[in-house]
Each structure stands twice: as structure tokens, then as C-alpha cells.
Design a protein around this motif. Sequence first.
Motif, PDB file in Angstrom:
ATOM      1  N   GLU A 125      -4.686  -4.269  -0.117  1.00  0.00           N
ATOM      2  CA  GLU A 125      -6.104  -4.095   0.238  1.00  0.00           C
ATOM      3  C   GLU A 125      -6.732  -3.068  -0.690  1.00  0.00           C
ATOM      4  N   ASP A 126      -7.976  -3.298  -1.035  1.00  0.00           N
ATOM      5  CA  ASP A 126      -8.723  -2.276  -1.769  1.00  0.00           C
ATOM      6  C   ASP A 126     -10.092  -2.156  -1.132  1.00  0.00           C
ATOM      7  N   SER A 127     -10.510  -0.910  -0.939  1.00  0.00           N
ATOM      8  CA  SER A 127     -11.821  -0.743  -0.319  1.00  0.00           C
ATOM      9  C   SER A 127     -12.617   0.309  -1.057  1.00  0.00           C
ATOM     10  N   GLY A 128     -13.886   0.398  -0.716  1.00  0.00           N
ATOM     11  CA  GLY A 128     -14.732   1.399  -1.353  1.00  0.00           C
ATOM     12  C   GLY A 128     -16.109   1.422  -0.726  1.00  0.00           C
ATOM     13  N   LEU A 129     -16.818   2.483  -1.065  1.00  0.00           N
ATOM     14  CA  LEU A 129     -18.179   2.681  -0.574  1.00  0.00           C
ATOM     15  C   LEU A 129     -19.140   2.401  -1.731  1.00  0.00           C
ATOM     16  N   CYS A 150     -22.831   0.279   1.576  1.00  0.00           N
ATOM     17  CA  CYS A 150     -21.980  -0.748   2.171  1.00  0.00           C
ATOM     18  C   CYS A 150     -20.512  -0.405   1.914  1.00  0.00           C
ATOM     19  N   PHE A 151     -19.722  -0.411   2.973  1.00  0.00           N
ATOM     20  CA  PHE A 151     -18.270  -0.318   2.802  1.00  0.00           C
ATOM     21  C   PHE A 151     -17.775  -1.736   2.541  1.00  0.00           C
ATOM     22  N   VAL A 152     -16.935  -1.883   1.536  1.00  0.00           N
ATOM     23  CA  VAL A 152     -16.350  -3.195   1.223  1.00  0.00           C
ATOM     24  C   VAL A 152     -14.834  -3.089   1.339  1.00  0.00           C
ATOM     25  N   THR A 166     -10.577  16.045  -1.509  1.00  0.00           N
ATOM     26  CA  THR A 166     -10.439  15.099  -0.393  1.00  0.00           C
ATOM     27  C   THR A 166     -11.679  14.207  -0.309  1.00  0.00           C
ATOM     28  N   ASP A 167     -11.630  13.225   0.581  1.00  0.00           N
ATOM     29  CA  ASP A 167     -12.813  12.392   0.803  1.00  0.00           C
ATOM     30  C   ASP A 167     -13.975  13.257   1.322  1.00  0.00           C
ATOM     31  N   ASN A 168     -13.669  14.322   2.061  1.00  0.00           N
ATOM     32  CA  ASN A 168     -14.738  15.243   2.516  1.00  0.00           C
ATOM     33  C   ASN A 168     -15.425  15.888   1.310  1.00  0.00           C
ATOM     34  N   SER A 195     -13.688  11.494  13.146  1.00  0.00           N
ATOM     35  CA  SER A 195     -12.819  11.196  12.000  1.00  0.00           C
ATOM     36  C   SER A 195     -13.319  11.975  10.795  1.00  0.00           C
ATOM     37  N   GLU A 196     -12.559  11.865   9.711  1.00  0.00           N
ATOM     38  CA  GLU A 196     -12.830  12.658   8.506  1.00  0.00           C
ATOM     39  C   GLU A 196     -13.407  11.772   7.408  1.00  0.00           C
ATOM     40  N   GLY A 197     -13.751  12.407   6.303  1.00  0.00           N
ATOM     41  CA  GLY A 197     -14.089  11.663   5.092  1.00  0.00           C
ATOM     42  C   GLY A 197     -15.450  10.990   5.152  1.00  0.00           C
ATOM     43  N   TYR A 198     -15.522   9.835   4.501  1.00  0.00           N
ATOM     44  CA  TYR A 198     -16.810   9.138   4.375  1.00  0.00           C
ATOM     45  C   TYR A 198     -17.378   8.717   5.733  1.00  0.00           C
ATOM     46  N   ALA A 199     -16.519   8.622   6.752  1.00  0.00           N
ATOM     47  CA  ALA A 199     -17.014   8.268   8.092  1.00  0.00           C
ATOM     48  C   ALA A 199     -18.030   9.298   8.589  1.00  0.00           C
ATOM     49  N   ARG A 200     -18.027  10.498   8.004  1.00  0.00           N
ATOM     50  CA  ARG A 200     -18.953  11.543   8.448  1.00  0.00           C
ATOM     51  C   ARG A 200     -20.316  11.423   7.770  1.00  0.00           C
ATOM     52  N   THR A 202       0.846  -1.194   0.000  1.00  0.00           N
ATOM     53  CA  THR A 202       0.000   0.000   0.000  1.00  0.00           C
ATOM     54  C   THR A 202       0.878   1.239   0.000  1.00  0.00           C
ATOM     55  N   TRP A 203       0.334   2.274  -0.633  1.00  0.00           N
ATOM     56  CA  TRP A 203       1.056   3.545  -0.741  1.00  0.00           C
ATOM     57  C   TRP A 203       0.361   4.595   0.139  1.00  0.00           C
ATOM     58  N   ASN A 204      -0.596   4.129   0.924  1.00  0.00           N
ATOM     59  CA  ASN A 204      -1.406   5.021   1.749  1.00  0.00           C
ATOM     60  C   ASN A 204      -0.937   4.902   3.207  1.00  0.00           C
ATOM     61  N   ARG A 224     -14.011   3.432  -7.252  1.00  0.00           N
ATOM     62  CA  ARG A 224     -13.451   4.779  -7.495  1.00  0.00           C
ATOM     63  C   ARG A 224     -13.648   5.699  -6.289  1.00  0.00           C
ATOM     64  N   THR A 225     -13.953   5.132  -5.141  1.00  0.00           N
ATOM     65  CA  THR A 225     -14.254   5.933  -3.950  1.00  0.00           C
ATOM     66  C   THR A 225     -13.154   6.960  -3.625  1.00  0.00           C
ATOM     67  N   ALA A 226     -11.902   6.560  -3.781  1.00  0.00           N
ATOM     68  CA  ALA A 226     -10.795   7.451  -3.392  1.00  0.00           C
ATOM     69  C   ALA A 226     -10.485   8.492  -4.462  1.00  0.00           C
ATOM     70  N   ARG A 227     -11.079   8.341  -5.659  1.00  0.00           N
ATOM     71  CA  ARG A 227     -10.628   9.234  -6.739  1.00  0.00           C
ATOM     72  C   ARG A 227     -11.675   9.543  -7.802  1.00  0.00           C
ATOM     73  N   GLN A 274      -2.010   6.050   6.029  1.00  0.00           N
ATOM     74  CA  GLN A 274      -2.993   5.734   7.079  1.00  0.00           C
ATOM     75  C   GLN A 274      -3.322   4.244   7.077  1.00  0.00           C
ATOM     76  N   LYS A 275      -3.369   3.711   5.840  1.00  0.00           N
ATOM     77  CA  LYS A 275      -3.712   2.302   5.706  1.00  0.00           C
ATOM     78  C   LYS A 275      -2.659   1.406   6.360  1.00  0.00           C
ATOM     79  N   LEU A 276      -1.383   1.840   6.264  1.00  0.00           N
ATOM     80  CA  LEU A 276      -0.290   1.030   6.810  1.00  0.00           C
ATOM     81  C   LEU A 276      -0.558   0.665   8.263  1.00  0.00           C
TER      82      LEU A 276
HETATM   83  O1  LIG Z   1     -13.997   7.231   6.113  1.00  0.00           O
HETATM   84  C1  LIG Z   1     -13.823   6.077   5.719  1.00  0.00           C
HETATM   85  N1  LIG Z   1     -14.047   5.034   6.555  1.00  0.00           N
HETATM   86  C2  LIG Z   1     -13.911   3.741   6.192  1.00  0.00           C
HETATM   87  O2  LIG Z   1     -14.124   2.823   6.992  1.00  0.00           O
HETATM   88  C3  LIG Z   1     -13.458   3.509   4.847  1.00  0.00           C
HETATM   89  N2  LIG Z   1     -13.192   2.378   4.149  1.00  0.00           N
HETATM   90  C4  LIG Z   1     -12.810   2.769   2.921  1.00  0.00           C
HETATM   91  N3  LIG Z   1     -12.822   4.113   2.831  1.00  0.00           N
HETATM   92  C5  LIG Z   1     -12.471   4.932   1.661  1.00  0.00           C
HETATM   93  O3  LIG Z   1     -12.371   4.107   0.521  1.00  0.00           O
HETATM   94  C6  LIG Z   1     -11.279   4.517  -0.309  1.00  0.00           C
HETATM   95  C7  LIG Z   1     -10.280   3.394  -0.396  1.00  0.00           C
HETATM   96  O4  LIG Z   1      -9.369   3.605  -1.435  1.00  0.00           O
HETATM   97  P1  LIG Z   1      -8.239   2.569  -1.854  1.00  0.00           P
HETATM   98  O5  LIG Z   1      -8.490   1.239  -1.248  1.00  0.00           O
HETATM   99  O6  LIG Z   1      -8.083   2.626  -3.319  1.00  0.00           O
HETATM  100  O7  LIG Z   1      -6.941   3.152  -1.124  1.00  0.00           O
HETATM  101  P2  LIG Z   1      -5.723   4.062  -1.579  1.00  0.00           P
HETATM  102  O8  LIG Z   1      -5.650   4.221  -3.050  1.00  0.00           O
HETATM  103  O9  LIG Z   1      -5.782   5.305  -0.769  1.00  0.00           O
HETATM  104  O10 LIG Z   1      -4.472   3.240  -1.026  1.00  0.00           O
HETATM  105  P3  LIG Z   1      -3.544   2.092  -1.725  1.00  0.00           P
HETATM  106  O11 LIG Z   1      -4.114   1.806  -3.083  1.00  0.00           O
HETATM  107  O12 LIG Z   1      -2.181   2.660  -1.746  1.00  0.00           O
HETATM  108  O13 LIG Z   1      -3.603   0.897  -0.815  1.00  0.00           O
HETATM  109  C8  LIG Z   1     -10.690   5.747   0.363  1.00  0.00           C
HETATM  110  O14 LIG Z   1     -11.275   6.906  -0.147  1.00  0.00           O
HETATM  111  C9  LIG Z   1     -11.090   5.540   1.823  1.00  0.00           C
HETATM  112  O15 LIG Z   1     -11.123   6.724   2.539  1.00  0.00           O
HETATM  113  C10 LIG Z   1     -13.219   4.598   4.008  1.00  0.00           C
HETATM  114  N4  LIG Z   1     -13.391   5.873   4.430  1.00  0.00           N
END
Ligand SMILES: O=c1[nH]c(=O)c2ncn([C@@H]3O[C@H](COP(=O)(O)OP(=O)(O)OP(=O)(O)O)[C@@H](O)[C@H]3O)c2[nH]1
Length: 219
Positions: free
Chosen positions: A91-95, A138-140, A115-117, A172-177, A7-9, A107-110, A11-13
Amino acid sequence: MEILLATWNRQKLAWMANGLQQVGLPIHILRDGEIPEAEESGKTCEENALLKVREVRAAKEARMSAAHRASSSLPTLSENKATFDTIIVGEDSGLFIDALNGFPGVRTARFAAGTDNDRSQIILERMLSLKEGQRKACFVSVVAVQFPDGQEDVYRGEFHGEISFAPMGTLSEGYARIFQLLNGQTLASLNPAQWEGRDHRRQALSLASAGILKWLEPR
Ligand SMILES: O=c1[nH]c(=O)c2ncn([C@@H]3O[C@H](COP(=O)(O)OP(=O)(O)OP(=O)(O)O)[C@@H](O)[C@H]3O)c2[nH]1
């Protein structure tokens, strides 16, 4: 044997390392700029999580093969592959919002600049006409694990809730709000102890930890 986080994120680390601690292996991270960020071109979280671990493996192997060319005293690439004792975890996640056909999904992150806000605000605007009961989301989280023998597994976690009518909470920030649980409170207004453990990321990481422990068992 060790674990390398693909991961390059930043916070994720922290939460990935935390979720994988129970495996008991040393956990390493990528050095800044060591490997270019993987392009997330997949259509699903599964595809994107696998893309990340494959990208890191390919970059590591390319580096070994370059080192081999530079010094004939080094082992051959096939020997290197066998001794590349690293389990790579990405890991990859999204809403995923039901009424928007799964948008923003992978495409949740981009899906828009900022920002996510900022992106949360765009989502709220798109959902203006949707009433309570039509705001299910649903968050996946999908964790991909690639073992040194080439075996690849994916583990999925899901966290079901609804999109609120306005951002709420300061914890917290972002989608959690804007992501609220069935009690009507957003993640950002709840103490994490109230939802941690049943969230998508923790579920996927727990399953991945169990999968890694199983793979490590003597065969
Ligand atoms: O507020 C939140 N609470 C959560 O519980 C949650 N779960 C996922 N997300 C958002 O989903 C996207 C993942 O993006 P993503 O998996 O592509 O990561 P990334 O590109 O930043 O990192 P990486 O690809 O280097 O690992 C990002 O926008 C995250 O903020 C969440 N936001």
C-alpha cells in the motif's frame, strides 16, 4: 494460499491485516530485516505500491534461487514460481493538497525530517495565506495486489477534506490533526467510528479484498 503484507511500517500492518480479514486467507508479515525497505521512487501512489510488492516478490524469489543452488535436491526455480502460493499486498498513501499542486503527495512520509507532526507544521506554515475554501485536500491510498500467476492490480481510495488552520484533536497523531472533514472537525478530534469505513485506506482495502476473492474463484 496466503497473503504476505509488503510493508515495513508496523502501524500499517495492523490496519492492512484488519482490512483484508474478509478474504479469509492466513496473513503473514515480513520478519524484521528480512527484506530491505523498498525505495519509493515512483511519481504516483500506484507506482510506489507496485514497487513494494515487486520488491518483496523479487527478494523472495532470489532467496529460493539461492536455496536451490545450495541443494540440488530442491525444485527448480520455475517449479518454485508455480508453487509460490502467496498473494503479495502493498500500500502507498499520501496527502494531496490542491493549492500546493498536490504537495506533499507521494512524499508525505518523508518530505522533511522529523515526525508527521513536524511535517504537518511545515504544511500549515506554507498555507498561512490560504483562506477557507482554498484549503482543499485529499488523502489517497492505493493498494497493489500481485497474484502468484503474475497478475497485478491496483485499487484506489480517496478521502476528501480540508487542511485546518492549526492542529486540533488528541485522538491520533500526525496529519489526522490537520485534516478536517467538511464539518470542520479534524480526524484526530473525531471518534474513528464517525469516519472509519469511508476513509481512503478502508475503501482501497475493501476493493482489494473483493479483487482477491474474485481471483480466488474457480476458473
Ligand atoms: O494521520 C494520517 N491519517 C491518515 O489517514 C493517513 N493516510 C496516510 N497518511 C500518511 O501518509 C504517509 C504514508 O506513507 P507511505 O505509504 O509511504 O508509508 P510508509 O513508508 O510509512 O510504509 P511502507 O512503505 O513500509 O508501507 C504517512 O506519512 C502517513 O502517516 C496518513 N496520516
